[in-house]
Write a protein that holds these residues in place. Structure first.
Motif, PDB file in Angstrom:
ATOM      1  N   HIS A   1       2.082   1.865  -3.419  1.00 14.52           N
ATOM      2  CA  HIS A   1       0.966   2.376  -4.219  1.00 14.52           C
ATOM      3  C   HIS A   1       0.741   3.863  -3.961  1.00 14.52           C
ATOM      4  O   HIS A   1       0.342   4.596  -4.869  1.00 14.52           O
ATOM      5  CB  HIS A   1      -0.295   1.577  -3.895  1.00 14.52           C
ATOM      6  CG  HIS A   1      -1.502   1.998  -4.659  1.00 14.52           C
ATOM      7  ND1 HIS A   1      -1.654   1.745  -6.003  1.00 14.52           N
ATOM      8  CD2 HIS A   1      -2.602   2.675  -4.263  1.00 14.52           C
ATOM      9  CE1 HIS A   1      -2.806   2.265  -6.400  1.00 14.52           C
ATOM     10  NE2 HIS A   1      -3.401   2.817  -5.371  1.00 14.52           N
ATOM     11  N   MET A   2       1.012   4.329  -2.729  1.00 16.92           N
ATOM     12  CA  MET A   2       0.842   5.740  -2.377  1.00 16.92           C
ATOM     13  C   MET A   2       2.035   6.595  -2.779  1.00 16.92           C
ATOM     14  O   MET A   2       2.042   7.792  -2.562  1.00 16.92           O
ATOM     15  CB  MET A   2       0.591   5.886  -0.868  1.00 16.92           C
ATOM     16  CG  MET A   2      -0.765   5.407  -0.424  1.00 16.92           C
ATOM     17  SD  MET A   2      -1.155   5.825   1.291  1.00 16.92           S
ATOM     18  CE  MET A   2      -0.194   4.633   2.188  1.00 16.92           C
TER      19      MET A   2
ATOM     20  N   ASP B   1      -6.482   2.897   4.603  1.00 17.12           N
ATOM     21  CA  ASP B   1      -6.538   4.323   4.276  1.00 17.12           C
ATOM     22  C   ASP B   1      -5.569   5.085   5.164  1.00 17.12           C
ATOM     23  O   ASP B   1      -5.334   4.718   6.318  1.00 17.12           O
ATOM     24  CB  ASP B   1      -7.949   4.872   4.494  1.00 17.12           C
ATOM     25  CG  ASP B   1      -8.928   4.383   3.450  1.00 17.12           C
ATOM     26  OD1 ASP B   1      -8.490   4.005   2.350  1.00 17.12           O
ATOM     27  OD2 ASP B   1     -10.135   4.374   3.739  1.00 17.12           O
ATOM     28  N   LEU B   2      -5.035   6.155   4.636  1.00 16.53           N
ATOM     29  CA  LEU B   2      -4.127   7.012   5.381  1.00 16.53           C
ATOM     30  C   LEU B   2      -4.926   7.807   6.402  1.00 16.53           C
ATOM     31  O   LEU B   2      -5.857   8.521   6.054  1.00 16.53           O
ATOM     32  CB  LEU B   2      -3.412   7.940   4.405  1.00 16.53           C
ATOM     33  CG  LEU B   2      -2.237   8.729   4.923  1.00 16.53           C
ATOM     34  CD1 LEU B   2      -1.148   7.798   5.446  1.00 16.53           C
ATOM     35  CD2 LEU B   2      -1.684   9.585   3.817  1.00 16.53           C
TER      36      LEU B   2
ATOM     37  N   ARG C   1       0.838  -1.212   0.000  1.00 23.29           N
ATOM     38  CA  ARG C   1       0.000   0.000   0.000  1.00 23.29           C
ATOM     39  C   ARG C   1       0.870   1.258   0.000  1.00 23.29           C
ATOM     40  O   ARG C   1       0.549   2.232  -0.678  1.00 23.29           O
ATOM     41  CB  ARG C   1      -0.920  -0.033   1.224  1.00 23.29           C
ATOM     42  CG  ARG C   1      -1.833   1.139   1.345  1.00 23.29           C
ATOM     43  CD  ARG C   1      -2.899   1.107   0.272  1.00 23.29           C
ATOM     44  NE  ARG C   1      -3.803   2.209   0.507  1.00 23.29           N
ATOM     45  CZ  ARG C   1      -4.488   2.816  -0.421  1.00 23.29           C
ATOM     46  NH1 ARG C   1      -4.421   2.405  -1.653  1.00 23.29           N
ATOM     47  NH2 ARG C   1      -5.270   3.813  -0.128  1.00 23.29           N
TER      48      ARG C   1
END
Length: 93
Positions: free
Chosen positions: A45-46, A84-85, A42
């Motif tokens: 991906h960010m 989620d961040l 993740r």
């Protein structure tokens, strides 16, 4: 007259069906929060290229010194279920 064994078979089938649908729904939750590889994927991906430490704490993943390609470094909190961040704090320096 109602056959008792027929009622028992029906009750057993209903119980097994309930168990079969409940187990897969909860099976992935523990795996997701125990696997830092999912968090690393993740992060990539960010747009993060490297990080120092990924650890589980109080329902969130905490990531220390996550670095983006532009050189900016952040401390992050990521929600366990959705990844989620939740918090992004830029490091000074």
């Amino acid at each position: 007259m109602i056959d008792v064994s027929r009622i028992l078979r029906l009750a057993s089938a209903v119980a097994l069906l309930g168990l079969a649908t409940a187990v897969p729904a909860s099976a992935g939750r523990d795996d997701a929060h125990e696997d830092p590889a999912v968090v690393a994927e993740r992060l990539q991906h960010m747009g993060f290229v490297e990080w120092r430490n990924i650890r589980w704490s109080h329902g969130y993943w905490q990531v220390d010194n996550a670095k983006r390609a532009n050189g900016h470094v952040y401390d992050l909190e990521i929600e366990s279920g959705s990844f989620d961040l939740v918090r992004l704090r830029r490091e000074r320096g």
